[in-house]
Design a protein around this motif. Structure first.
Motif, PDB file in Angstrom:
ATOM      1  N   HIS A 178     -55.993  49.013  63.553  1.00 27.84           N
ATOM      2  CA  HIS A 178     -54.588  48.889  63.139  1.00 27.84           C
ATOM      3  C   HIS A 178     -53.597  49.127  64.277  1.00 27.84           C
ATOM      4  O   HIS A 178     -52.396  49.277  64.014  1.00 27.84           O
ATOM      5  N   LEU A 179     -54.068  49.160  65.503  1.00 27.37           N
ATOM      6  CA  LEU A 179     -53.149  49.266  66.639  1.00 27.37           C
ATOM      7  C   LEU A 179     -53.037  47.897  67.292  1.00 27.37           C
ATOM      8  O   LEU A 179     -53.825  47.534  68.165  1.00 27.37           O
ATOM      9  N   GLY A 180     -52.074  47.109  66.828  1.00 28.38           N
ATOM     10  CA  GLY A 180     -51.849  45.774  67.365  1.00 28.38           C
ATOM     11  C   GLY A 180     -50.960  45.783  68.585  1.00 28.38           C
ATOM     12  O   GLY A 180     -50.600  46.846  69.125  1.00 28.38           O
ATOM     13  N   GLY A 181     -50.579  44.586  69.029  1.00 27.44           N
ATOM     14  CA  GLY A 181     -49.839  44.452  70.272  1.00 27.44           C
ATOM     15  C   GLY A 181     -48.535  45.224  70.308  1.00 27.44           C
ATOM     16  O   GLY A 181     -48.239  45.933  71.284  1.00 27.44           O
ATOM     17  N   GLN A 182     -47.713  45.134  69.243  1.00 25.52           N
ATOM     18  CA  GLN A 182     -46.429  45.825  69.218  1.00 25.52           C
ATOM     19  C   GLN A 182     -46.607  47.339  69.180  1.00 25.52           C
ATOM     20  O   GLN A 182     -45.873  48.086  69.831  1.00 25.52           O
ATOM     21  N   THR A 183     -47.595  47.799  68.427  1.00 26.75           N
ATOM     22  CA  THR A 183     -47.862  49.238  68.348  1.00 26.75           C
ATOM     23  C   THR A 183     -48.325  49.775  69.693  1.00 26.75           C
ATOM     24  O   THR A 183     -47.908  50.860  70.128  1.00 26.75           O
ATOM     25  N   VAL A 184     -49.161  49.012  70.372  1.00 32.49           N
ATOM     26  CA  VAL A 184     -49.652  49.426  71.689  1.00 32.49           C
ATOM     27  C   VAL A 184     -48.497  49.532  72.683  1.00 32.49           C
ATOM     28  O   VAL A 184     -48.436  50.463  73.500  1.00 32.49           O
ATOM     29  N   LYS A 186     -45.368  50.280  71.991  1.00 32.35           N
ATOM     30  CA  LYS A 186     -44.608  51.492  71.673  1.00 32.35           C
ATOM     31  C   LYS A 186     -45.333  52.745  72.153  1.00 32.35           C
ATOM     32  O   LYS A 186     -44.712  53.688  72.653  1.00 32.35           O
ATOM     33  N   LEU A 187     -46.666  52.761  72.016  1.00 36.09           N
ATOM     34  CA  LEU A 187     -47.435  53.918  72.474  1.00 36.09           C
ATOM     35  C   LEU A 187     -47.381  54.064  73.990  1.00 36.09           C
ATOM     36  O   LEU A 187     -47.468  55.174  74.518  1.00 36.09           O
ATOM     37  N   ALA A 188     -47.209  52.933  74.701  1.00 33.89           N
ATOM     38  CA  ALA A 188     -47.155  52.982  76.161  1.00 33.89           C
ATOM     39  C   ALA A 188     -45.914  53.730  76.644  1.00 33.89           C
ATOM     40  O   ALA A 188     -45.904  54.277  77.759  1.00 33.89           O
ATOM     41  N   ASP A 189     -44.861  53.764  75.832  1.00 36.25           N
ATOM     42  CA  ASP A 189     -43.657  54.548  76.161  1.00 36.25           C
ATOM     43  C   ASP A 189     -43.103  55.087  74.852  1.00 36.25           C
ATOM     44  O   ASP A 189     -42.118  54.586  74.303  1.00 36.25           O
ATOM     45  N   LEU A 190     -43.752  56.118  74.340  1.00 35.63           N
ATOM     46  CA  LEU A 190     -43.423  56.656  73.027  1.00 35.63           C
ATOM     47  C   LEU A 190     -42.020  57.265  73.009  1.00 35.63           C
ATOM     48  O   LEU A 190     -41.313  57.182  71.999  1.00 35.63           O
ATOM     49  N   GLN A 191     -41.605  57.847  74.121  1.00 35.79           N
ATOM     50  CA  GLN A 191     -40.279  58.457  74.195  1.00 35.79           C
ATOM     51  C   GLN A 191     -39.189  57.402  74.017  1.00 35.79           C
ATOM     52  O   GLN A 191     -38.221  57.608  73.270  1.00 35.79           O
ATOM     53  N   ALA A 192     -39.343  56.252  74.689  1.00 35.04           N
ATOM     54  CA  ALA A 192     -38.361  55.175  74.579  1.00 35.04           C
ATOM     55  C   ALA A 192     -38.363  54.580  73.178  1.00 35.04           C
ATOM     56  O   ALA A 192     -37.296  54.262  72.622  1.00 35.04           O
ATOM     57  N   ALA A 193     -39.556  54.416  72.591  1.00 33.41           N
ATOM     58  CA  ALA A 193     -39.642  53.870  71.236  1.00 33.41           C
ATOM     59  C   ALA A 193     -38.972  54.799  70.231  1.00 33.41           C
ATOM     60  O   ALA A 193     -38.329  54.348  69.279  1.00 33.41           O
ATOM     61  N   ALA A 194     -39.091  56.112  70.454  1.00 32.13           N
ATOM     62  CA  ALA A 194     -38.446  57.083  69.564  1.00 32.13           C
ATOM     63  C   ALA A 194     -36.937  57.040  69.731  1.00 32.13           C
ATOM     64  O   ALA A 194     -36.183  57.116  68.749  1.00 32.13           O
ATOM     65  N   ALA A 195     -36.478  56.896  70.976  1.00 33.45           N
ATOM     66  CA  ALA A 195     -35.035  56.859  71.248  1.00 33.45           C
ATOM     67  C   ALA A 195     -34.379  55.649  70.589  1.00 33.45           C
ATOM     68  O   ALA A 195     -33.231  55.733  70.120  1.00 33.45           O
ATOM     69  N   GLU A 196     -35.105  54.530  70.540  1.00 29.96           N
ATOM     70  CA  GLU A 196     -34.557  53.329  69.906  1.00 29.96           C
ATOM     71  C   GLU A 196     -34.237  53.572  68.431  1.00 29.96           C
ATOM     72  O   GLU A 196     -33.341  52.923  67.864  1.00 29.96           O
ATOM     73  N   GLN A 197     -34.976  54.479  67.820  1.00 31.04           N
ATOM     74  CA  GLN A 197     -34.758  54.770  66.396  1.00 31.04           C
ATOM     75  C   GLN A 197     -34.052  56.118  66.203  1.00 31.04           C
ATOM     76  O   GLN A 197     -34.034  56.662  65.100  1.00 31.04           O
ATOM     77  N   GLU A 198     -33.501  56.647  67.330  1.00 25.64           N
ATOM     78  CA  GLU A 198     -32.746  57.902  67.304  1.00 25.64           C
ATOM     79  C   GLU A 198     -33.581  59.042  66.720  1.00 25.64           C
ATOM     80  O   GLU A 198     -33.116  59.831  65.903  1.00 25.64           O
ATOM     81  N   ILE A 199     -34.846  59.087  67.147  1.00 23.51           N
ATOM     82  CA  ILE A 199     -35.760  60.151  66.731  1.00 23.51           C
ATOM     83  C   ILE A 199     -36.036  61.046  67.931  1.00 23.51           C
ATOM     84  O   ILE A 199     -36.330  60.562  69.026  1.00 23.51           O
ATOM     85  N   THR A 200     -35.936  62.343  67.731  1.00 23.08           N
ATOM     86  CA  THR A 200     -36.209  63.303  68.798  1.00 23.08           C
ATOM     87  C   THR A 200     -37.598  63.902  68.592  1.00 23.08           C
ATOM     88  O   THR A 200     -37.837  64.627  67.610  1.00 23.08           O
ATOM     89  N   ILE A 235     -45.394  57.791  62.252  1.00 23.28           N
ATOM     90  CA  ILE A 235     -45.529  56.688  61.293  1.00 23.28           C
ATOM     91  C   ILE A 235     -44.254  55.846  61.291  1.00 23.28           C
ATOM     92  O   ILE A 235     -44.310  54.609  61.222  1.00 23.28           O
ATOM     93  N   THR A 236     -43.113  56.519  61.411  1.00 25.77           N
ATOM     94  CA  THR A 236     -41.833  55.808  61.424  1.00 25.77           C
ATOM     95  C   THR A 236     -41.656  55.016  62.716  1.00 25.77           C
ATOM     96  O   THR A 236     -41.287  53.830  62.694  1.00 25.77           O
ATOM     97  N   ILE A 237     -41.928  55.645  63.852  1.00 25.28           N
ATOM     98  CA  ILE A 237     -41.736  54.996  65.159  1.00 25.28           C
ATOM     99  C   ILE A 237     -42.657  53.783  65.302  1.00 25.28           C
ATOM    100  O   ILE A 237     -42.243  52.715  65.774  1.00 25.28           O
ATOM    101  N   LEU A 238     -43.898  53.944  64.884  1.00 26.35           N
ATOM    102  CA  LEU A 238     -44.891  52.876  65.053  1.00 26.35           C
ATOM    103  C   LEU A 238     -44.846  51.855  63.919  1.00 26.35           C
ATOM    104  O   LEU A 238     -45.587  50.862  63.967  1.00 26.35           O
TER     105      LEU A 238
END
Length: 394
Positions: A178-184, A186-200, A235-238
Motif C-alpha cells: 500500500h505504499l505507492g508512488g505518491q506515498t513514497v 511524501k515519505l521521502a520528505d515527511l516534514q515538507a508533506a506535513a507542512a503542506e497540510q499545516e501539521i506539526t 494517516i492524514t499526511i499520507l
C-alpha cells in the motif's frame, strides 16, 4: 519469474517430507516421487471441497484422475513447463523425478518455461506444485500427494511491482504493501508533506523524516504504535485509510535485518569435536556446500586439541571425504526439532574468503583465555555474557 528458481518466500530451499499418520517422518523405503505443476483454481475446485478433503489417501483412482485433469505439463510451445536442472531426471511428459532418502528430499533448482499469466486466463492466475509418489507393483504403501501453497510465476512487468513477503531493511520502501508512488514521495520528505497540510510533527530522527528504506519505515511504524497522535497524523499526511495503514504496518513489521552470519554445525566423534561451517546470505544457509571443515588435531606436546578451520580449497582428499560423510548428518540435524548441534557464529560469511587465516576462536567469541576444545560442544553458563549471542537457534 520464469528465470528464477522456485524457493520459499524467504528464499530457503524447499523440502519434500514423507510423514506417517502421526506426523512422524517415515524413513522406510519409498518409490520415486513425481513433481509437477497443477492449475491452482482447478485444483482448489476439485480437492479443497469437503467431499475431497476427507476422501483419504491418493491411491484412490478417482482422486488420481482428478489430479491428472489439473496438471499443467507443457507450455504453449508444447515444451515441458518445468525446466529440469542438470543431474536431475524427468519422465516423458516432463514430470520431475526425485528419490526420497530417509524420509525427505530437497527440491532442486527448477525454473518455469512459461509464466502463469501467459498460460492461464484471469488476473494473477496461480500455479500449485504437486509431489506424488509413483505407484509401483512392488509398493503396497498408500501415500497421499503433497501440494504447495498457490503461487504466481510472474512476467517482468508484474515482478517489477511485486511486494516482498519478508522485506529486508535495505529494500526500497516502495516494497511495502500500500505504499505507492505518491506515498513514497511524501515519505521521502515527511516534514515538507506535513507542512503542506499545516501539521506539526513531534521531534523525529532524521532517518524517520526522510524515509527511503523499508527498515526506516518499520521504525516509524513502531514509533506510531506507542504514539496514537503521531499515527493519526501519519494517516492524514499520507492520505491512507486506517485499513491500508494497518496492512502496511503489519507488512513493515516483518522487515528483517540482512543476515549473513556463518552457521556452524558440530558433532563429537572419538571424543574430539568435528564440524562444518556454512555460508549464509539473507538468512538462507547454503546447506549443500559447506564453506569449511572444523577439525581438531591431537598434539602430543599439548594437553588440549586445538580446533582448526580448513577451507574447501585447502582440504586434503581425506578431509574432503570427511566433509561428505558429515554433510548428511548436518542436514539431518538442521531439519530436526531444536536444530541440535547448530549455532550462529560471530563471523560474517564474506570473511571466510577475505581473510587468509580465520581462527576458530573468532567464530565463537571465546574470552581471551584459551578455551578447552570441549567448550565447543557445550552451551555456555547463563551468567557468561560473552557467549550469549553465540548460542542462538540457526
Amino acid at each position: 519469474m520464469t528465470t528464477e528458481h522456485i524457493a520459499a518466500a524467504c528464499g530457503a530451499v524447499l523440502q519434500i517430507v514423507a510423514q506417517d499418520l502421526d506426523s512422524r517422518i517415515y524413513s522406510g523405503a519409498l518409490p520415486e516421487v513425481q513433481v509437477f505443476v497443477v492449475e491452482g483454481s482447478v485444483y482448489d475446485a476439485n480437492f479443497l471441497t469437503s467431499s475431497c478433503s476427507t476422501a483419504g489417501v491418493a491411491a484412490d483412482s478417482k482422486l488420481s484422475e482428478l489430479l491428472e485433469r489439473c496438471s499443467l505439463l507443457k507450455n504453449k510451445k508444447g515444451q515441458p513447463l518445468l525446466e529440469v536442472p542438470k543431474g536431475c531426471r524427468a519422465d516423458a511428459d516432463g514430470r520431475l523425478l526425485l528419490q526420497v532418502q530417509d524420509g525427505s528430499v530437497e527440491l532442486p533448482a527448477i525454473t518455469f518455461t512459461e509464466s502463469s499469466e501467459a498460460l492461464l486466463s484471469g488476473r494473477k492466475p496461480p500455479f500449485r506444485l504437486v509431489a506424488r509418489a509413483k505407484q509401483t507393483q512392488e509398493s503396497n504403501l498408500q501415500i497421499k500427494h503433497a501440494v504447495s501453497e498457490p503461487f504466481v510465476v510472474a512476467t517482468r512487468r508484474v515482478k517489477a511491482n511485486k511486494k516482498i513477503d519478508i522485506p529486508s531493511a535495505e529494500d526500497p520502501v516502495s516494497r511495502i504493501e500500500h505504499l505507492g508512488g505518491q506515498t513514497v514521495k511524501k515519505l521521502a520528505d515527511l516534514q515538507a508533506a506535513a507542512a503542506e497540510q499545516e501539521i506539526t510533527l513531534p521531534p523525529l530522527d532524521v532517518d524517520l523524516l526522510k524515509i527511503s528504506k523499508a527498515g526506516h519505515f518499520k521504525q516509524l511504524v513502531l514509533r506510531a504504535e506507542v504514539d496514537g497522535h503521531l499515527k493519526h497524523q501519519l494517516i492524514t499526511i499520507l492520505r491512507m485509510s486506517k485499513d491500508k495503514w494497518a496492512a502496511a504496518a503489519v507488512h513493515a513489521k516483518r522487515t528483517v535485518v540482512p543476515d549473513t552470519k556463518m552457521r556452524a554445525w558440530t558433532t563429537d566423534q572419538a571424543g574430539l569435536p568435528l564440524g562444518l561451517l556454512f555460508s549464509c546470505q539473507n538468512g538462507m544457509v547454503q546447506l549443500g556446500s559447506p564453506a569449511a571443515l572444523m577439525q581438531t588435531t591431537m598434539d602430543s606436546s599439548s594437553a588440549t586439541a586445538p580446533l582448526s578451520v580448513v577451507r574447501t580449497s585447502q582440504q586434503s582428499p581425506e578431509q574432503q571425504v570427511l566433509v561428505q560423510q558429515l554433510l548428511p548428518l548436518a542436514k539431518s540435524s538442521w531439519w530436526s526439532p531444536g536444530n541440535p548441534g547448530w549455532m550462529i557464529t560471530a563471523v560474517d560469511s564474506a570473511e571466510i574468503e577475505a581473510k587468509a587465516d580465520l581462527p576458530a576462536r573468532a567464530l565463537f567469541e571465546f574470552p581471551s583465555s584459551s578455551p578447552s576444545s570441549n567448550l565447543l560442544l557445550q552451551p555456555p553458563a547463563a551468567d557468561t555474557a560473552t557467549h550469549t549471542s553465540t548460542w542462538l537457534p540457526p
